[in-house]
Design a protein around this motif. Structure first.
Motif, PDB file in Angstrom:
ATOM      1  N   ASP A 173      12.454   1.751  11.300  1.00  0.00           N
ATOM      2  CA  ASP A 173      12.883   2.559  12.449  1.00  0.00           C
ATOM      3  C   ASP A 173      12.498   4.035  12.282  1.00  0.00           C
ATOM      4  O   ASP A 173      13.246   4.933  12.660  1.00  0.00           O
ATOM      5  N   PHE A 174      11.356   4.255  11.670  1.00  0.00           N
ATOM      6  CA  PHE A 174      10.790   5.591  11.452  1.00  0.00           C
ATOM      7  C   PHE A 174      11.629   6.449  10.508  1.00  0.00           C
ATOM      8  O   PHE A 174      11.402   7.642  10.404  1.00  0.00           O
ATOM      9  N   SER A 175      12.600   5.851   9.839  1.00  0.00           N
ATOM     10  CA  SER A 175      13.432   6.617   8.898  1.00  0.00           C
ATOM     11  C   SER A 175      12.591   7.236   7.796  1.00  0.00           C
ATOM     12  O   SER A 175      12.842   8.379   7.393  1.00  0.00           O
ATOM     13  N   THR A 176      11.596   6.501   7.305  1.00  0.00           N
ATOM     14  CA  THR A 176      10.774   7.049   6.222  1.00  0.00           C
ATOM     15  C   THR A 176      10.028   8.296   6.690  1.00  0.00           C
ATOM     16  O   THR A 176       9.866   9.244   5.928  1.00  0.00           O
ATOM     17  N   THR A 177       9.606   8.297   7.949  1.00  0.00           N
ATOM     18  CA  THR A 177       8.889   9.464   8.476  1.00  0.00           C
ATOM     19  C   THR A 177       9.780  10.692   8.445  1.00  0.00           C
ATOM     20  O   THR A 177       9.354  11.770   8.016  1.00  0.00           O
ATOM     21  N   TRP A 178      11.013  10.540   8.882  1.00  0.00           N
ATOM     22  CA  TRP A 178      11.944  11.670   8.889  1.00  0.00           C
ATOM     23  C   TRP A 178      12.308  12.089   7.471  1.00  0.00           C
ATOM     24  O   TRP A 178      12.508  13.279   7.205  1.00  0.00           O
ATOM     25  N   LEU A 179      12.392  11.140   6.560  1.00  0.00           N
ATOM     26  CA  LEU A 179      12.699  11.476   5.174  1.00  0.00           C
ATOM     27  C   LEU A 179      11.547  12.220   4.503  1.00  0.00           C
ATOM     28  O   LEU A 179      11.773  13.092   3.659  1.00  0.00           O
ATOM     29  N   LEU A 180      10.317  11.880   4.865  1.00  0.00           N
ATOM     30  CA  LEU A 180       9.145  12.458   4.210  1.00  0.00           C
ATOM     31  C   LEU A 180       8.595  13.704   4.900  1.00  0.00           C
ATOM     32  O   LEU A 180       7.816  14.448   4.297  1.00  0.00           O
ATOM     33  N   THR A 213       3.021   8.830   4.056  1.00  0.00           N
ATOM     34  CA  THR A 213       3.916   9.012   5.203  1.00  0.00           C
ATOM     35  C   THR A 213       3.410   8.228   6.406  1.00  0.00           C
ATOM     36  O   THR A 213       4.197   7.559   7.099  1.00  0.00           O
ATOM     37  N   ILE A 214       2.113   8.282   6.654  1.00  0.00           N
ATOM     38  CA  ILE A 214       1.519   7.526   7.763  1.00  0.00           C
ATOM     39  C   ILE A 214       1.694   6.027   7.533  1.00  0.00           C
ATOM     40  O   ILE A 214       2.082   5.282   8.441  1.00  0.00           O
ATOM     41  N   GLU A 215       1.439   5.587   6.319  1.00  0.00           N
ATOM     42  CA  GLU A 215       1.564   4.155   5.994  1.00  0.00           C
ATOM     43  C   GLU A 215       3.014   3.692   6.133  1.00  0.00           C
ATOM     44  O   GLU A 215       3.286   2.636   6.700  1.00  0.00           O
ATOM     45  N   MET A 216       3.959   4.494   5.633  1.00  0.00           N
ATOM     46  CA  MET A 216       5.372   4.113   5.729  1.00  0.00           C
ATOM     47  C   MET A 216       5.888   4.186   7.162  1.00  0.00           C
ATOM     48  O   MET A 216       6.823   3.475   7.520  1.00  0.00           O
ATOM     49  N   HIS A 217       5.268   5.035   7.969  1.00  0.00           N
ATOM     50  CA  HIS A 217       5.663   5.144   9.376  1.00  0.00           C
ATOM     51  C   HIS A 217       5.518   3.806  10.083  1.00  0.00           C
ATOM     52  O   HIS A 217       6.309   3.482  10.973  1.00  0.00           O
ATOM     53  N   LYS A 255       0.830  -1.202   0.000  1.00  0.00           N
ATOM     54  CA  LYS A 255       0.000   0.000   0.000  1.00  0.00           C
ATOM     55  C   LYS A 255       0.865   1.253   0.000  1.00  0.00           C
ATOM     56  O   LYS A 255       0.605   2.199  -0.738  1.00  0.00           O
ATOM     57  N   SER A 256       1.908   1.262   0.819  1.00  0.00           N
ATOM     58  CA  SER A 256       2.766   2.443   0.885  1.00  0.00           C
ATOM     59  C   SER A 256       3.466   2.685  -0.451  1.00  0.00           C
ATOM     60  O   SER A 256       3.623   3.835  -0.873  1.00  0.00           O
ATOM     61  N   LEU A 257       3.843   1.622  -1.144  1.00  0.00           N
ATOM     62  CA  LEU A 257       4.506   1.779  -2.438  1.00  0.00           C
ATOM     63  C   LEU A 257       3.526   2.179  -3.539  1.00  0.00           C
ATOM     64  O   LEU A 257       3.885   2.943  -4.443  1.00  0.00           O
ATOM     65  N   ARG A 258       2.286   1.713  -3.465  1.00  0.00           N
ATOM     66  CA  ARG A 258       1.261   2.199  -4.408  1.00  0.00           C
ATOM     67  C   ARG A 258       1.038   3.697  -4.195  1.00  0.00           C
ATOM     68  O   ARG A 258       0.934   4.465  -5.160  1.00  0.00           O
ATOM     69  N   LEU A 259       0.976   4.103  -2.934  1.00  0.00           N
ATOM     70  CA  LEU A 259       0.829   5.530  -2.631  1.00  0.00           C
ATOM     71  C   LEU A 259       2.038   6.325  -3.124  1.00  0.00           C
ATOM     72  O   LEU A 259       1.894   7.445  -3.621  1.00  0.00           O
ATOM     73  N   TYR A 260       3.222   5.748  -2.999  1.00  0.00           N
ATOM     74  CA  TYR A 260       4.429   6.422  -3.467  1.00  0.00           C
ATOM     75  C   TYR A 260       4.339   6.720  -4.962  1.00  0.00           C
ATOM     76  O   TYR A 260       4.571   7.851  -5.397  1.00  0.00           O
ATOM     77  N   TRP A 261       4.032   5.698  -5.751  1.00  0.00           N
ATOM     78  CA  TRP A 261       3.982   5.898  -7.198  1.00  0.00           C
ATOM     79  C   TRP A 261       2.813   6.808  -7.594  1.00  0.00           C
ATOM     80  O   TRP A 261       2.923   7.593  -8.536  1.00  0.00           O
ATOM     81  N   THR A 262       1.717   6.736  -6.868  1.00  0.00           N
ATOM     82  CA  THR A 262       0.581   7.627  -7.137  1.00  0.00           C
ATOM     83  C   THR A 262       0.970   9.079  -6.873  1.00  0.00           C
ATOM     84  O   THR A 262       0.715   9.964  -7.690  1.00  0.00           O
ATOM     85  N   GLN A 263       1.603   9.317  -5.721  1.00  0.00           N
ATOM     86  CA  GLN A 263       1.982  10.695  -5.405  1.00  0.00           C
ATOM     87  C   GLN A 263       3.027  11.214  -6.386  1.00  0.00           C
ATOM     88  O   GLN A 263       3.009  12.393  -6.728  1.00  0.00           O
TER      89      GLN A 263
END
Length: 179
Positions: A145-152, A136-140, A93-101
């Motif tokens: 280790d919450f790295s995606t949250t800090w990156l996004l 961002t919520i999905e990747m969190h 789901k997070s990767l589908r959201l990534y490509w959509t965004q």
């Protein structure tokens, strides 16, 4: 929901491609911006307060595209390491959201600068912001280790600011023709 196509997962699996593809696509999109941002259509519009200089956008977007690309790399690593159906579904789901965004992001420039449709660009921006916050919520929740949250987080903040700018251009130039 269907899984992300393997070719898109392969892009994210390679950290250089994961970072380079969004930067490269963003640079191509920026070619449209550069020409129109110097045209009378744009330069004669009233700008909202706090509008940064035109030269700031390239470096900011390059960093943001790189950060989002690396977040996609971490998400696909989480997908590859998933051992439960829920973890697999969440990573997918997070990767589908990534490509959509990314698609919505790349659509904004042709709408605003290419077609000169600030109102449609604002609709795209609202969809983009909602998709990025959801991503961002999905990747969190992935095992990064919450790295995606800090990156996004910078991307979310910048999109909030960009939404303000887009809305300001619409509001301040409501009666201006799009030619």
């Amino acid at each position: 929901m269907s899984p992300v196509p393997e070719i898109l997962l392969d892009v994210c699996r390679n950290p250089f491609l994961a970072v380079g593809v969004p930067i490269g696509l963003g640079a191509l999109s920026g070619i449209i911006t550069g020409k129109t941002a110097r045209s009378p259509w744009f330069t004669e519009m009233r700008a909202p307060a706090g509008n940064p200089p035109r030269q700031a956008f390239g470096p900011v977007w390059t960093v943001l595209y790189g950060l989002m690309g690396y977040a996609s790399h971490l998400a696909v690593k989480s997908l590859d390491a998933a051992v439960t159906p829920n973890a697999t579904a969440s990573a997918n789901k997070s990767l589908r959201l990534y490509w959509t965004q990314l698609g919505l992001n790349l659509l904004w420039t042709p709408l605003f600068f290419g077609a000169k449709q600030k109102e449609l660009a604002l609709v795209d921006m609202a969809l983009l912001l909602g998709t990025v916050v959801s991503m961002t919520i999905e990747m969190h929740d992935l095992r990064t280790d919450f790295s995606t949250t800090w990156l996004l987080a910078p991307y979310c903040a910048w999109l909030g600011y960009a939404s303000y700018l887009n809305a300001g251009y619409v509001w301040l130039n409501w009666n201006r023709r799009n030619v």
